[in-house]
Design an enzyme around this catalytic site. Structure first.
Site, PDB file in Angstrom:
ATOM      1  CB  SER A 295      40.539  47.911  33.528  1.00  0.00           C
ATOM      2  OG  SER A 295      39.652  48.620  34.366  1.00  0.00           O
TER       3      SER A 295
ATOM      4  CG  HIS B 185      35.107  48.494  32.954  1.00  0.00           C
ATOM      5  ND1 HIS B 185      34.097  48.746  32.059  1.00  0.00           N
ATOM      6  CD2 HIS B 185      36.203  49.137  32.491  1.00  0.00           C
ATOM      7  CE1 HIS B 185      34.576  49.502  31.072  1.00  0.00           C
ATOM      8  NE2 HIS B 185      35.853  49.745  31.308  1.00  0.00           N
TER       9      HIS B 185
ATOM     10  CE  LYS C 129      39.871  46.188  27.438  1.00  0.00           C
ATOM     11  NZ  LYS C 129      39.844  47.584  27.123  1.00  0.00           N
TER      12      LYS C 129
ATOM     13  CD  GLU D  25      36.790  44.511  36.135  1.00  0.00           C
ATOM     14  OE1 GLU D  25      37.947  44.769  35.769  1.00  0.00           O
ATOM     15  OE2 GLU D  25      35.926  45.372  36.356  1.00  0.00           O
TER      16      GLU D  25
ATOM     17  CG  ASP E 138      35.058  42.440  32.493  1.00  0.00           C
ATOM     18  OD1 ASP E 138      36.002  42.071  31.792  1.00  0.00           O
ATOM     19  OD2 ASP E 138      34.617  43.605  32.487  1.00  0.00           O
TER      20      ASP E 138
ATOM     21  CG  HIS F 256      42.113  44.181  30.994  1.00  0.00           C
ATOM     22  ND1 HIS F 256      42.720  45.056  30.137  1.00  0.00           N
ATOM     23  CD2 HIS F 256      41.000  44.799  31.443  1.00  0.00           C
ATOM     24  CE1 HIS F 256      42.012  46.178  30.074  1.00  0.00           C
ATOM     25  NE2 HIS F 256      40.959  46.043  30.868  1.00  0.00           N
TER      26      HIS F 256
ATOM     27  CG  ASN G 230      43.850  48.328  26.395  1.00  0.00           C
ATOM     28  OD1 ASN G 230      44.580  48.420  27.370  1.00  0.00           O
ATOM     29  ND2 ASN G 230      42.748  49.039  26.251  1.00  0.00           N
TER      30      ASN G 230
END
Ligand SMILES: Cc1ncc(COP(=O)(O)O)c(C=O)c1O
Length: 388
Positions: A178, A132, A238, A174, A203, A206, A46
């Site tokens: 992910s 997640h 990440k 998110e 969230d 990423h 990541n």
């Protein structure tokens, strides 16, 4: 639980080819890793911007350790919040434009704290179906209960918001998912939440560092402001190349978490040396837009090549580019074939993803070279055709 029961559960996982192995690895520079004495191209990490091996960041880590020691030696409200922690918090606020942030030892802990503390006991949590594990586990502990709306589906969320009345709802999603690498329409989602007076928790593990101007994240890329979110979780493991996480929000939200967030209060603060290095990583991430440009070029190249090879890619514009295989043993066979050719691309299997949706989850980095991406797609194309 007695150990016989554990052994049976482990045996079942082995039979279903769902047992995971943990081999020690050594990440190297330039998109490589070493395992079992052999070097591999690494398409499973990541480290989206290549900051984990950046010499300036590593020097900051060493300087931080010499000056402040290995650990923080305390929880944040006792002796753990030190000058490097405050400097990192200040750098994050300056970058992202939130009033304040709290640091956590992992993104997992940050999510647990954000959901469990910010949702009042009579409020219901509404989560995206593909959330997640850290969000789902937090929701499972919530007294007000939780429901999941269909993935990135606003009409499904709208229905749940209406059904929740007269109770209040808190919405969780998110910025980049992910396992699928896709994103919700955050502007529309935020407008829907506002219509229902439902706070939105994001969230952005990423999206941070990768999307938006100076890498501020998916919310900024999609035109939201800090005021659109009640809180935003980000992590350091990440794009920033380290480990740990944070929650950002208004002064009131963050002070509330500081006073009532049990994951924050009762846990040893991050290593101060790590905070010195992470602050450096934040500054480089902001300034060095070439890292994001390089990553974007790699994403485009991979998509072009994968299309020519007719690989079953999921639609994603992020650094996460999944190849949907479906069958677990086929996904494992492709992953093994690639390993034979010096390419590390792990198969993602249930329970991490839904049954029947095993995949090879390619993650790209600014540290890769275009030739490495060509090598990956060629080998992947061959292995895929070999199993179909
Ligand atoms: C979407 C998402 N949220 C949270 C986490 C947890 O973050 P951390 O690895 O820092 O605990 C991850 C990491 O795997 C993630 O992918």
């Amino acid at each position: 639980m007695d150990q016989t029961r554990m052994q049976l559960a482990l045996q079942e996982r082995r039979q279903l080819q769902l047992h995971r192995n943990q081999a020690p690895l050594q990440p190297l520079t330039a998109g490589l890793l070493r395992g079992g004495g052999k070097d591999y191209l690494n398409f499973s990490g990541n480290d989206y911007l290549g900051l984990s091996q950046e010499p300036v960041v590593l020097k900051a880590l060493c300087d931080g350790a010499s000056r402040y020691g290995l650990g923080s030696t305390g929880s944040p409200l006792v002796t753990g919040h030190q000058y490097p922690h405050q400097a990192l918090c200040d750098a994050l606020c300056d970058w992202l434009g939130f009033d304040d942030v709290l640091l956590f030892s992992s993104g997992f802990a940050a999510n647990q704290c954000m959901l469990q503390t910010l949702a009042a006991s009579e409020e219901r949590l509404l989560l995206d179906k593909l959330s997640h594990a850290s969000l789902i586990d937090a929701a499972k502990h919530h007294a007000g209960g939780f429901k999941r709306f269909l993935h990135n589906d606003l009409s499904s969320l709208d229905k749940l918001l209406a059904q929740t009345l007269p109770a209040k709802a808190v919405v969780v999603t998110e910025g980049v998912f992910s396992m699928d690498g896709d994103s919700p329409d955050l502007a529309a989602l935020s407008a829907l939440c506002q219509r229902h007076a439902a706070p939105l928790l994001l969230d952005d593990a990423h999206g941070l560092g990768v999307l938006g101007s100076e890498g501020r994240g998916s919310w900024q890329q999609q035109g939201l402001t800090p005021a659109s979110l009640q809180a935003c979780m980000g992590n350091f493991g990440k794009a920033l190349g380290g480990s740990g996480g944070f929650v950002a929000g208004s002064a009131t939200v963050i002070d509330y978490l500081r006073q009532y967030g049990r994951h924050y209060i009762y846990s040893t603060a991050l290593s101060p040396a790590l905070c010195v290095a992470l602050r450096e990583a934040v500054l480089l991430c902001r300034q060095q837009s070439w890292r994001r440009e390089r990553l974007a070029a790699h994403i485009q190249l991979l998509q072009q090549l994968a299309k020519a090879e007719e690989l079953p890619m999921l639609a994603s514009d992020s650094a996460i580019q999944p190849v949907l295989i479906g069958d677990t043993s086929q996904a494992l066979a492709i992953s093994d074939a690639l390993k034979q050719q010096g390419i590390w691309l792990g198969a993602i299997r249930p329970p991490t993803v839904a049954p029947g949706s095993a995949r090879l989850r390619i993650t790209l980095s600014a540290a890769h070279q275009p030739a490495q991406i060509r090598q990956l797609v060629q080998a992947l194309g061959q292995a895929y055709r070999g199993t179909h």
